[in-house]
Design a protein around this motif. Structure first.
Motif, PDB file in Angstrom:
ATOM      1  N   TRP A  56       0.811  -1.220   0.000  1.00 52.03           N
ATOM      2  CA  TRP A  56       0.000   0.000   0.000  1.00 52.03           C
ATOM      3  C   TRP A  56       0.846   1.272   0.000  1.00 52.03           C
ATOM      4  O   TRP A  56       0.308   2.373  -0.021  1.00 52.03           O
ATOM      5  CB  TRP A  56      -0.957  -0.004   1.198  1.00 52.03           C
ATOM      6  N   ASP A  57       2.173   1.120   0.007  1.00 57.14           N
ATOM      7  CA  ASP A  57       3.076   2.266   0.057  1.00 57.14           C
ATOM      8  C   ASP A  57       3.545   2.652  -1.350  1.00 57.14           C
ATOM      9  O   ASP A  57       4.719   2.575  -1.683  1.00 57.14           O
ATOM     10  CB  ASP A  57       4.274   1.923   0.954  1.00 57.14           C
ATOM     11  N   ASN A  58       2.600   3.057  -2.189  1.00 60.32           N
ATOM     12  CA  ASN A  58       2.912   3.457  -3.562  1.00 60.32           C
ATOM     13  C   ASN A  58       2.143   4.718  -3.925  1.00 60.32           C
ATOM     14  O   ASN A  58       0.971   4.859  -3.593  1.00 60.32           O
ATOM     15  CB  ASN A  58       2.534   2.345  -4.556  1.00 60.32           C
ATOM     16  N   GLU A  59       2.800   5.619  -4.605  1.00 64.18           N
ATOM     17  CA  GLU A  59       2.185   6.839  -5.129  1.00 64.18           C
ATOM     18  C   GLU A  59       1.341   7.577  -4.087  1.00 64.18           C
ATOM     19  O   GLU A  59       0.256   8.072  -4.370  1.00 64.18           O
ATOM     20  CB  GLU A  59       1.354   6.515  -6.367  1.00 64.18           C
ATOM     21  N   LEU A  60       1.851   7.680  -2.874  1.00 63.63           N
ATOM     22  CA  LEU A  60       1.108   8.315  -1.794  1.00 63.63           C
ATOM     23  C   LEU A  60       1.026   9.831  -1.950  1.00 63.63           C
ATOM     24  O   LEU A  60       0.161  10.468  -1.347  1.00 63.63           O
ATOM     25  CB  LEU A  60       1.731   7.954  -0.451  1.00 63.63           C
ATOM     26  N   GLU A  61       1.894  10.397  -2.776  1.00 56.38           N
ATOM     27  CA  GLU A  61       1.867  11.844  -3.007  1.00 56.38           C
ATOM     28  C   GLU A  61       0.561  12.300  -3.637  1.00 56.38           C
ATOM     29  O   GLU A  61       0.182  13.456  -3.530  1.00 56.38           O
ATOM     30  CB  GLU A  61       3.025  12.279  -3.922  1.00 56.38           C
ATOM     31  N   SER A  62      -0.152  11.385  -4.298  1.00 62.90           N
ATOM     32  CA  SER A  62      -1.389  11.749  -4.994  1.00 62.90           C
ATOM     33  C   SER A  62      -2.618  11.752  -4.059  1.00 62.90           C
ATOM     34  O   SER A  62      -3.692  12.173  -4.477  1.00 62.90           O
ATOM     35  CB  SER A  62      -1.636  10.788  -6.155  1.00 62.90           C
TER      36      SER A  62
END
Length: 133
Positions: free
Chosen positions: A118-124
């Motif tokens: 779940w630690d992917n593309e969290l900036e979005s």
């Protein structure tokens, strides 16, 4: 004068760091995920800085995972992660335990083959300045 000061969440343990950090890593290994309850640990490392316990040294305990060098020092009262010198010649300081702002940015992500799914593309994701209603 100290270069950095820090404490635990409940304030029972207080410490100073005299010296500078050599590196700053975000570690995504399974041990650090379990240790922090999050996606990664954020630790600062120094081979020369001095750690001075200013309060609550008797309230510190540690855990070393059998068969590894993975160690966590923490406050017995609140469980907050604290600096560790368990590895000879190396000071490891959880970045979140510092009360002093640091200008150093992480050098690298480690063990990303173990990165949480779940630690992917969290900036979005949406951002909030406080807990949303």
């Amino acid at each position: 004068m100290s270069d950095y000061v820090g404490s635990c969440l409940c304030g029972d343990v207080k410490f100073e760091i005299k010296g500078e950090f050599d590196s700053f890593y975000l570690c995504h290994c399974h041990h650090c995920q379990k240790d922090t309850g999050s996606a990664h640990a954020a630790n600062l490392f120094s081979q020369s800085a001095e750690l001075i316990w200013r309060a609550g040294a008797d309230n510190i305990t540690s855990f070393t995972l059998a068969g590894t060098r993975h160690n966590k020092c923490f406050c017995k009262t609140c469980g907050s992660a604290l600096p560790s010198t368990a590895i000879e010649g190396l000071l490891v300081v959880p970045a979140g335990s510092l009360d002093t702002e640091i200008s150093k940015v992480p050098n690298a992500h480690l063990f990303i083959a173990s990165k949480a799914s779940w630690d992917n593309e969290l900036e979005s994701l949406p951002t909030f300045n406080k807990l949303p209603k």
